[in-house]
Motif scaffolding. Structure first.
Motif, PDB file in Angstrom:
ATOM      1  N   LEU A  68      23.325 -46.917 -50.176  1.00 26.98           N
ATOM      2  CA  LEU A  68      23.360 -47.102 -48.728  1.00 26.98           C
ATOM      3  C   LEU A  68      24.530 -47.987 -48.327  1.00 26.98           C
ATOM      4  O   LEU A  68      25.219 -47.715 -47.343  1.00 26.98           O
ATOM      5  CB  LEU A  68      22.052 -47.717 -48.246  1.00 26.98           C
ATOM      6  N   THR A 107      25.880 -44.037 -38.499  1.00 30.36           N
ATOM      7  CA  THR A 107      24.836 -44.424 -39.434  1.00 30.36           C
ATOM      8  C   THR A 107      23.451 -44.386 -38.799  1.00 30.36           C
ATOM      9  O   THR A 107      22.507 -43.899 -39.404  1.00 30.36           O
ATOM     10  CB  THR A 107      25.147 -45.834 -39.954  1.00 30.36           C
ATOM     11  N   PHE A 112      20.407 -42.253 -40.165  1.00 31.25           N
ATOM     12  CA  PHE A 112      19.105 -42.811 -40.557  1.00 31.25           C
ATOM     13  C   PHE A 112      17.973 -42.061 -39.866  1.00 31.25           C
ATOM     14  O   PHE A 112      16.970 -41.694 -40.493  1.00 31.25           O
ATOM     15  CB  PHE A 112      19.013 -44.298 -40.184  1.00 31.25           C
ATOM     16  N   GLN A 122      17.598 -38.671 -41.419  1.00 27.32           N
ATOM     17  CA  GLN A 122      17.006 -38.728 -42.767  1.00 27.32           C
ATOM     18  C   GLN A 122      15.504 -38.983 -42.696  1.00 27.32           C
ATOM     19  O   GLN A 122      14.706 -38.248 -43.278  1.00 27.32           O
ATOM     20  CB  GLN A 122      17.637 -39.867 -43.582  1.00 27.32           C
ATOM     21  N   ARG A 178      17.794 -50.022 -45.583  1.00 28.75           N
ATOM     22  CA  ARG A 178      18.750 -49.609 -44.552  1.00 28.75           C
ATOM     23  C   ARG A 178      19.114 -50.798 -43.669  1.00 28.75           C
ATOM     24  O   ARG A 178      20.278 -50.989 -43.307  1.00 28.75           O
ATOM     25  CB  ARG A 178      18.149 -48.472 -43.720  1.00 28.75           C
ATOM     26  N   ALA A 183      20.249 -50.453 -37.123  1.00 32.83           N
ATOM     27  CA  ALA A 183      19.341 -50.074 -38.204  1.00 32.83           C
ATOM     28  C   ALA A 183      17.923 -49.880 -37.682  1.00 32.83           C
ATOM     29  O   ALA A 183      17.264 -48.875 -37.975  1.00 32.83           O
ATOM     30  CB  ALA A 183      19.352 -51.138 -39.293  1.00 32.83           C
ATOM     31  N   CYS A 209      15.982 -46.261 -37.626  1.00 31.07           N
ATOM     32  CA  CYS A 209      14.775 -46.082 -38.443  1.00 31.07           C
ATOM     33  C   CYS A 209      13.552 -45.864 -37.561  1.00 31.07           C
ATOM     34  O   CYS A 209      12.709 -45.018 -37.858  1.00 31.07           O
ATOM     35  CB  CYS A 209      14.568 -47.289 -39.340  1.00 31.07           C
TER      36      CYS A 209
END
Ligand SMILES: Nc1ncnc2c1ncn2[C@@H]1O[C@H](COP(=O)(O)OP(=O)(O)OP(=O)(O)O)[C@@H](O)[C@H]1O
Ligand SMILES: [Mg+2]
Lengths: 395, 270
Positions: free
Chosen positions: A180, A245, A249, A252, A280, A346, A350
């Motif tokens: 990561l 990113t 995230f 994913q 992450r 982040a 997430c």
């Protein structure tokens, strides 16, 4: 002229058509029994007869007592006819009118029987009728409150996970963390170089044009240096990371949600927040300040390019001026901002990924929503931080 | 019953008492209702699963089999009632006790649900890394052995996206077995498999039951596999939103007084 052409195309298309056009006619006997005569070829791609007129006739008061069909002239038929007959049959049944289907071809009768079997039970509690404005407004408000609650709950979970990491109990794979870090940090360098260099260049160019009017061209170094180091470097990094990113995230984790991969972690007793979110978060919080430092350097380089090439300053002049202008506390401000922005990206990415529904469309929405959430909160945080820095005398 | 901590080695002996001597049910449902939000999907479910049995949850499409399974494996709290494992209520327990209980379940998901960023070996190894004190080399051996049990030891370093759907299911089984669970749950193990692979998976389930002594809970539509593996079953009905009956599927096919169940088990009376 135009009429003539119209008539001719009609002629041509009629000549090409292999079948006679679809026909439907009604005959009512004194007892109220209606005979529906259907003839010609009923095909989905051909013009259907005017069914509204037939409908109106069929259900005028007093309605028919029963309906029979005469399909002796029917040449060809497909779903166009069956769906119409099915809807007539439904409405007749609602009104208690007897429908005798014997006059129809076998195939149509069979399809009508199939379509009239009891529909599957729908789960209750799922109404989708259009809401009046006020109700929709209220619903939106409730949704907003709920999503605020969800964000807070998620932050709470992340905090608990951080605590168990500090206690050395968090479960995640170190190897994943390194991957990561590479993905978040090293791979973002080219795009961050490009954008910061260009932003520095633009700032330098505009600054030079304005300052030249006062004969203060040298101060372009201060202008570029300070704005990049205090704000722009961190902001550029954060926004690139949000799009690059944060979105990744969300995609994913959303895909993992769709594939039940997150369920598989849960049933093993592994907390998805510890296992997926924590690495992450750590990767981003660690890498954003480093990327911001790099963005600062590239931005200053871009500004110097403008100052030297357009403004005619010498490189030594420019860099001495820059170094003199920037103080440590400016750099600190930028790096603190960058760290906060990294955490925001982040957590938003997430959060949206974990909240994603179980379909491809939901993953797409999660991705978009991750970027929007990140940017909104980055802007809010950047305003908030400016006030905080001012209050504690850092600026 | 051996105490199950994070240190339980995967080679620990499975439950050893003979099945016939078990009177207490391994899993017991007491007036359970399951559903999503306000919507009830199934209500008043009360039945027990005997230790060491292969227990089948059957019913028509949309009757709530997967929903019930989500409640049994701890992903969805029931709306009412209690679910007891070894006599202890699962959903009334504290979070960390629930987690400990869940770790003793192995779950095979319908689509496999393999972690796509890890190789097959890493998929099987992850539970071992997390919950045992085995050395790296031992974990490797155990993971390869588990993959060998499902005939896939040659594919250790493949990623889930590089193998077929049926192979993914088998890896799902291998992963579910990684920690030598007490109870194995299977969601539609034979759906989407060709008849021979489906048969192999059934055989695998029976063999695992013999060798591990674990209790198996299987959600399935597939009549062939129901008759091949089931000791006991429950039939969920979508229309009445509750269970119609429990019992051995062969007995139910012959003697159940409910026509729907007999029809279901004989494909409409063929
Ligand atoms: N996430 C969800 N939210 C709300 N309702 C759901 C959800 N998932 C499933 N349902 C509803 O629950 C009911 C039962 O679904 P479930 O997946 O448990 O059926 P099933 O018995 O497993 O069917 P199948 O054999 O087709 O897999 C269905 O009516 C479905 O509409
Ligand atoms: Mg299902």
């Amino acid at each position: 002229m135009r009429i003539l052409v119209g008539a001719m195309t009609d002629l041509v298309s009629n000549a090409v058509k292999p079948y006679p056009a679809a026909r439907i006619a009604l005959a009512r006997d004194p007892a109220g029994r209606v005979t529906v005569a259907i003839g010609g070829a009923w095909q989905l791609d051909a013009d259907p007869p005017d069914l509204d007129r037939i409908d109106a006739e069929l259900f005028t008061e007093p309605g028919p007592t029963s309906i029979v069909f005469d399909a002796s002239d029917l040449v060809a038929w497909d779903s166009g006819l069956v769906s119409y007959l099915a809807s007539v049959a439904w409405r007749c049944r609602e009104r208690g009118i007897a429908v005798q289907e014997e006059g129809l071809p076998e195939g149509i009768q069979a399809l009508l029987r199939l379509a009239s079997t009891v529909p599957e039970r729908r789960a209750e509690g799922r109404d989708e009728h259009a809401d009046p404005f006020l109700r929709r407004f209220g619903q939106d408000f409730i949704d907003l409150m709920r999503s605020t609650g969800e964000i807070l709950a998620f932050i709470g979970e992340v905090t608990l996970a951080l605590r168990s990491m500090i206690a050395g109990r968090a479960r995640f794979r170190r190897s994943e963390l390194w991957l990561l870090v590479e993905e978040v940090g090293a791979d973002a360098l080219p795009i961050i170089s490009l954008i910061s260099f260009l932003v520095g260049l633009i700032l330098g160019y505009i600054g030079d044009q304005q300052l030249a009017q006062f004969g203060a061209r040298i101060f372009v170094a201060d202008l570029v240096g300070l704005s990049i180091v205090i704000q722009m470097g961190a902001l550029i990094t954060a926004i690139v990371l949000a799009g690059r990113t944060g979105a990744a995230f969300a995609a994913q984790l959303g895909t993992m949600q769709v594939n039940e991969e997150i369920d598989a972690l849960r049933t093993l007793g592994i907390s998805p927040v510890e296992f997926l979110v924590l690495p992450r978060l750590i990767a981003l919080v660690a890498m954003t300040p480093l990327l911001a430092i790099y963005a600062n350097l590239m931005g200053i380089l871009g500004g110097s390019f403008a100052g030297i090439v357009v403004g005619g300053l010498s490189p030594t002049e420019y860099f001495t001026q820059t170094v003199a202008a920037i103080r440590w506390h400016h750099i600190t401000q930028g790096l603190i901002s960058a760290t906060v922005f990294g955490a925001i990206v982040a957590v938003s990415g997430c959060l949206r990924g974990m909240q994603s529904g179980r379909s491809a469309a939901a993953v797409g929405e999660a991705t978009t929503s991750a970027v929007v959430t990140s940017i909104v909160f980055i802007v809010i945080a950047s305003a908030g931080l400016t006030i905080v820095f001012d209050a504690i005398g850092l600026s | 019953m051996s105490p199950d901590g994070p240190t339980k080695p995967p080679s620990a002996a499975p439950l050893s008492e003979p099945i016939s001597e078990q009177a207490d049910p391994h899993i017991l449902l007491d007036a359970v209702s399951v559903g999503y939000g306000e919507t009830v999907i199934q209500r008043d479910l009360s039945f027990g699963v005997r230790r060491g049995d292969v227990f089948v949850i059957m019913g028509g499409s949309g009757s709530g089999k997967s929903t019930l399974m989500r409640s049994l494996i701890g992903l969805l709290a029931p709306q009412a009632g209690r679910i007891l494992f070894d006599g202890e209520s699962f959903w009334d327990a504290l979070q960390h006790e629930r987690t400990r209980r869940m770790r003793r379940n192995g779950v095979m998901y319908q689509s496999g649900a393999l972690w796509s960023s890890m190789t097959l070996e890493e998929n099987v190894a992850l539970p071992l890394e997390q919950y045992t004190n085995l050395r790296r080399s031992q974990i490797h051996e155990v993971a390869v052995y588990k993959l060998a049990l499902v005939g896939l030891s040659a594919y250790c370093d493949y990623y889930p996206s590089e193998i077929s759907g049926g192979m993914r299911k088998r890896v799902g089984v291998a992963r579910a077995m990684a920690l030598d669970p007490d109870i194995l749950f299977f969601d539609e193990p034979s759906a989407g498999l060709d008849p021979l692979s489906a048969r192999l998976l059934d055989d695998l389930i029976l063999e695992l039951r013999e060798s591990l002594g674990a209790t198996m809970v299987v959600v399935t539509h597939d009549l062939a596999s129901i008759f091949a593996i089931a000791d006991d079953s429950v039939f969920l009905d979508a229309a009445t939103q509750t269970m119609l009956t429990t019992g051995n599927p062969r007995d139910l096919r012959e003697h159940c007084e409910i026509k729907l169940v007999r029809d279901f088990l004989s494909r409409g009376g063929e």
